[in-house]
Design a protein around this motif. Structure first.
Motif, PDB file in Angstrom:
ATOM      1  N   HIS A   1     -42.019  51.469  26.110  1.00 14.43           N
ATOM      2  CA  HIS A   1     -40.688  51.515  25.511  1.00 14.43           C
ATOM      3  C   HIS A   1     -40.325  50.125  25.010  1.00 14.43           C
ATOM      4  N   GLY A   2     -39.908  50.033  23.760  1.00 10.53           N
ATOM      5  CA  GLY A   2     -39.580  48.738  23.181  1.00 10.53           C
ATOM      6  C   GLY A   2     -38.094  48.501  23.070  1.00 10.53           C
ATOM      7  N   LEU A   3     -37.653  47.333  23.498  1.00 13.77           N
ATOM      8  CA  LEU A   3     -36.265  46.893  23.309  1.00 13.77           C
ATOM      9  C   LEU A   3     -36.317  45.714  22.352  1.00 13.77           C
ATOM     10  N   ILE A   4     -36.119  45.991  21.067  1.00 18.54           N
ATOM     11  CA  ILE A   4     -36.354  45.015  20.005  1.00 18.54           C
ATOM     12  C   ILE A   4     -35.026  44.617  19.380  1.00 18.54           C
ATOM     13  N   ALA A   5     -34.824  43.316  19.245  1.00 22.84           N
ATOM     14  CA  ALA A   5     -33.620  42.822  18.581  1.00 22.84           C
ATOM     15  C   ALA A   5     -33.639  43.232  17.109  1.00 22.84           C
ATOM     16  N   ARG A   6     -32.487  43.538  16.568  1.00 25.38           N
ATOM     17  CA  ARG A   6     -32.371  43.980  15.184  1.00 25.38           C
ATOM     18  C   ARG A   6     -32.134  42.796  14.258  1.00 25.38           C
ATOM     19  N   LYS A   7     -32.811  42.826  13.131  1.00 30.83           N
ATOM     20  CA  LYS A   7     -32.616  41.765  12.149  1.00 30.83           C
ATOM     21  C   LYS A   7     -31.206  41.833  11.582  1.00 30.83           C
ATOM     22  N   GLY A   8     -30.589  40.672  11.454  1.00 28.52           N
ATOM     23  CA  GLY A   8     -29.259  40.604  10.882  1.00 28.52           C
ATOM     24  C   GLY A   8     -28.133  40.785  11.870  1.00 28.52           C
ATOM     25  N   GLU A   9     -28.451  41.056  13.125  1.00 29.78           N
ATOM     26  CA  GLU A   9     -27.413  41.213  14.145  1.00 29.78           C
ATOM     27  C   GLU A   9     -27.421  39.999  15.071  1.00 29.78           C
ATOM     28  N   LYS A  10     -26.287  39.677  15.639  1.00 27.43           N
ATOM     29  CA  LYS A  10     -26.177  38.512  16.493  1.00 27.43           C
ATOM     30  C   LYS A  10     -26.987  38.712  17.768  1.00 27.43           C
ATOM     31  N   ALA A  11     -27.745  37.689  18.139  1.00 27.29           N
ATOM     32  CA  ALA A  11     -28.659  37.802  19.278  1.00 27.29           C
ATOM     33  C   ALA A  11     -27.974  37.941  20.635  1.00 27.29           C
ATOM     34  N   PRO A  12     -26.871  37.213  20.947  1.00 32.40           N
ATOM     35  CA  PRO A  12     -26.325  37.302  22.312  1.00 32.40           C
ATOM     36  C   PRO A  12     -25.974  38.716  22.748  1.00 32.40           C
ATOM     37  N   ILE A  13     -25.613  39.603  21.806  1.00 31.56           N
ATOM     38  CA  ILE A  13     -25.222  40.960  22.173  1.00 31.56           C
ATOM     39  C   ILE A  13     -26.435  41.764  22.637  1.00 31.56           C
ATOM     40  N   GLN A  14     -27.624  41.431  22.120  1.00 34.93           N
ATOM     41  CA  GLN A  14     -28.799  42.246  22.382  1.00 34.93           C
ATOM     42  C   GLN A  14     -29.931  41.419  22.992  1.00 34.93           C
ATOM     43  N   ALA A  15     -29.598  40.282  23.581  1.00 36.97           N
ATOM     44  CA  ALA A  15     -30.647  39.384  24.064  1.00 36.97           C
ATOM     45  C   ALA A  15     -31.459  39.992  25.201  1.00 36.97           C
TER      46      ALA A  15
ATOM     47  N   PRO B   1     -52.867  49.217  37.721  1.00 35.77           N
ATOM     48  CA  PRO B   1     -51.912  50.283  37.378  1.00 35.77           C
ATOM     49  C   PRO B   1     -50.521  49.723  37.083  1.00 35.77           C
ATOM     50  N   LEU B   2     -49.928  50.220  36.004  1.00 31.62           N
ATOM     51  CA  LEU B   2     -48.593  49.804  35.608  1.00 31.62           C
ATOM     52  C   LEU B   2     -47.570  50.870  35.997  1.00 31.62           C
ATOM     53  N   PRO B   3     -46.303  50.515  36.107  1.00 30.61           N
ATOM     54  CA  PRO B   3     -45.266  51.531  36.359  1.00 30.61           C
ATOM     55  C   PRO B   3     -45.241  52.585  35.258  1.00 30.61           C
ATOM     56  N   ASP B   4     -44.665  53.714  35.557  1.00 30.37           N
ATOM     57  CA  ASP B   4     -44.624  54.804  34.582  1.00 30.37           C
ATOM     58  C   ASP B   4     -43.776  54.454  33.367  1.00 30.37           C
ATOM     59  N   ASP B   5     -42.701  53.724  33.581  1.00 27.61           N
ATOM     60  CA  ASP B   5     -41.794  53.363  32.483  1.00 27.61           C
ATOM     61  C   ASP B   5     -41.785  51.848  32.332  1.00 27.61           C
ATOM     62  N   VAL B   6     -42.411  51.361  31.273  1.00 28.63           N
ATOM     63  CA  VAL B   6     -42.504  49.916  31.016  1.00 28.63           C
ATOM     64  C   VAL B   6     -41.731  49.606  29.744  1.00 28.63           C
ATOM     65  N   THR B   7     -40.813  48.638  29.824  1.00 28.37           N
ATOM     66  CA  THR B   7     -40.021  48.210  28.676  1.00 28.37           C
ATOM     67  C   THR B   7     -40.513  46.848  28.207  1.00 28.37           C
ATOM     68  N   VAL B   8     -40.795  46.744  26.918  1.00 29.04           N
ATOM     69  CA  VAL B   8     -41.251  45.485  26.318  1.00 29.04           C
ATOM     70  C   VAL B   8     -40.100  44.897  25.525  1.00 29.04           C
ATOM     71  N   HIS B   9     -39.688  43.687  25.879  1.00 29.77           N
ATOM     72  CA  HIS B   9     -38.571  43.004  25.225  1.00 29.77           C
ATOM     73  C   HIS B   9     -39.113  42.085  24.137  1.00 29.77           C
ATOM     74  N   LEU B  10     -38.602  42.275  22.905  1.00 30.62           N
ATOM     75  CA  LEU B  10     -39.090  41.525  21.750  1.00 30.62           C
ATOM     76  C   LEU B  10     -37.914  41.027  20.924  1.00 30.62           C
ATOM     77  N   ASP B  11     -38.149  39.935  20.176  1.00 30.63           N
ATOM     78  CA  ASP B  11     -37.093  39.417  19.315  1.00 30.63           C
ATOM     79  C   ASP B  11     -37.158  40.085  17.937  1.00 30.63           C
ATOM     80  N   ALA B  12     -36.304  39.634  17.029  1.00 33.55           N
ATOM     81  CA  ALA B  12     -36.175  40.291  15.724  1.00 33.55           C
ATOM     82  C   ALA B  12     -37.421  40.138  14.855  1.00 33.55           C
ATOM     83  N   GLY B  13     -38.307  39.211  15.189  1.00 32.36           N
ATOM     84  CA  GLY B  13     -39.530  39.064  14.414  1.00 32.36           C
ATOM     85  C   GLY B  13     -40.451  40.264  14.523  1.00 32.36           C
ATOM     86  N   TYR B  14     -40.248  41.081  15.546  1.00 27.90           N
ATOM     87  CA  TYR B  14     -41.060  42.277  15.745  1.00 27.90           C
ATOM     88  C   TYR B  14     -40.340  43.545  15.274  1.00 27.90           C
ATOM     89  N   ASP B  15     -39.189  43.402  14.625  1.00 29.28           N
ATOM     90  CA  ASP B  15     -38.383  44.547  14.219  1.00 29.28           C
ATOM     91  C   ASP B  15     -39.019  45.229  13.011  1.00 29.28           C
TER      92      ASP B  15
END
Length: 280
Positions: free
Chosen positions: A202-216, A174-188
């Motif tokens: 829930h996906g937290l995906i880096a945006r293409k063309g934006e600087k990575a440190p802000i959304q790492a 069993p997984l928690p009710d709210d699961v966040t998957v962290h992905l880089d810009a290749g999955y955007d």
């Protein structure tokens, strides 16, 4: 100098030995009952650790204690019995019981390594002048404990491997009710977001063309785990041609990473026989 410190090797071997079948020292069908002794499983286990850490050939690691053929045959026997996969699962369950897996934060990312011998799950690498390489789509929890991986050729893109990688979550219970998957810009992409929505993630995906440190966010955990795995030379540059053998070495490496993290994090809160005198 040992491949691994004793505080890590001994618990690994003790659990590994429990999974092996009992065997007599001599072959029971020999007419005189005095055939050459069977080589100890502990010797082969230590050789497997050396192969994993140093990445050398079987012939280079063989010596008077055992031959390269014996190492290969015992390795295949253990793979057929599923010993490496079972050992990894036991380590993962132990970590979850004592420390706790952070399953509400999942990180997935791909990593390309060399595969000079080609073979299964290998392909032309776009970042290594078209040489043979392998890509692994690895998944970790919120701390970086490896949960599994999917192997493919180095010419595969990360995003098509996301679905089979997330399928590995089914074996974690069993997984928690709210699961966040962290992905880089290749999955955007909209396709990736639709995939996560279908699975209730829930996906937290880096945006293409934006600087990575802000959304790492917490994606660095899986990148650190890739570094831990690549410290084992057999995974960073592997001549194994069969995917089952490569996966077995990966299971052994993931077990070492999990047990090492377990000992480090439990050192402050637990006491046990063989506990290191200093925090590792």
């Amino acid at each position: 100098m040992p491949v691994l410190p004793s505080w890590l090797t001994e618990p690994l071997w003790e659990q590994f030995a429990v999974l092996l079948p009992a065997r007599p020292k001599y072959h029971p069908d020999h007419p005189l009952g005095c055939h050459r002794r069977r080589i100890s499983d502990r010797i082969i286990f230590d050789k497997m650790l050396q192969l994993l850490r140093f990445g050398c050939s079987y012939e280079a690691i063989a010596d008077t204690t055992c031959s390269a053929t014996t190492i290969r045959s015992r390795r295949d026997e253990w793979i057929q019995r599923g010993v490496f996969a079972e050992l990894k699962q036991i380590a993962l369950d132990s970590y979850d019981r004592i420390v706790g897996l952070i399953l509400d934060q999942i990180a997935v990312d791909g990593s390309i390594t060399k595969a000079p011998g080609g073979g299964e799950a290998a392909g032309r690498s776009r970042v290594d002048r078209g040489k043979q390489g392998r890509k692994r789509s690895g998944m970790t929890d919120g701390y970086g404990i490896p949960l599994g991986r999917v192997l493919a050729g180095a010419n595969r893109h990360d995003s098509p491997l996301l679905a089979p990688t997330l399928d590995l979550l089914d074996g974690l219970g069993p997984l928690p009710d709210d699961v966040t998957v962290h992905l880089d810009a290749g999955y955007d992409s909209d396709k990736t977001r639709a995939l996560l929505t279908e699975r209730g993630l829930h996906g937290l995906i880096a945006r293409k063309g934006e600087k990575a440190p802000i959304q790492a966010s917490q994606r660095w955990h899986v990148e650190r785990t890739h570094t831990w795995q690549n410290a084992f030379e057999r995974l960073a540059r592997c001549y194994e041609r069969r995917a089952t053998v490569f996966n077995a070495f990966f299971d052994l490496a993931d077990t070492i990473i999990t047990v090492r993290s377990l000992i480090r994090r439990a050192w402050m809160t637990h006491r046990w026989d063989g506990r290191p005198h200093r925090r590792p």
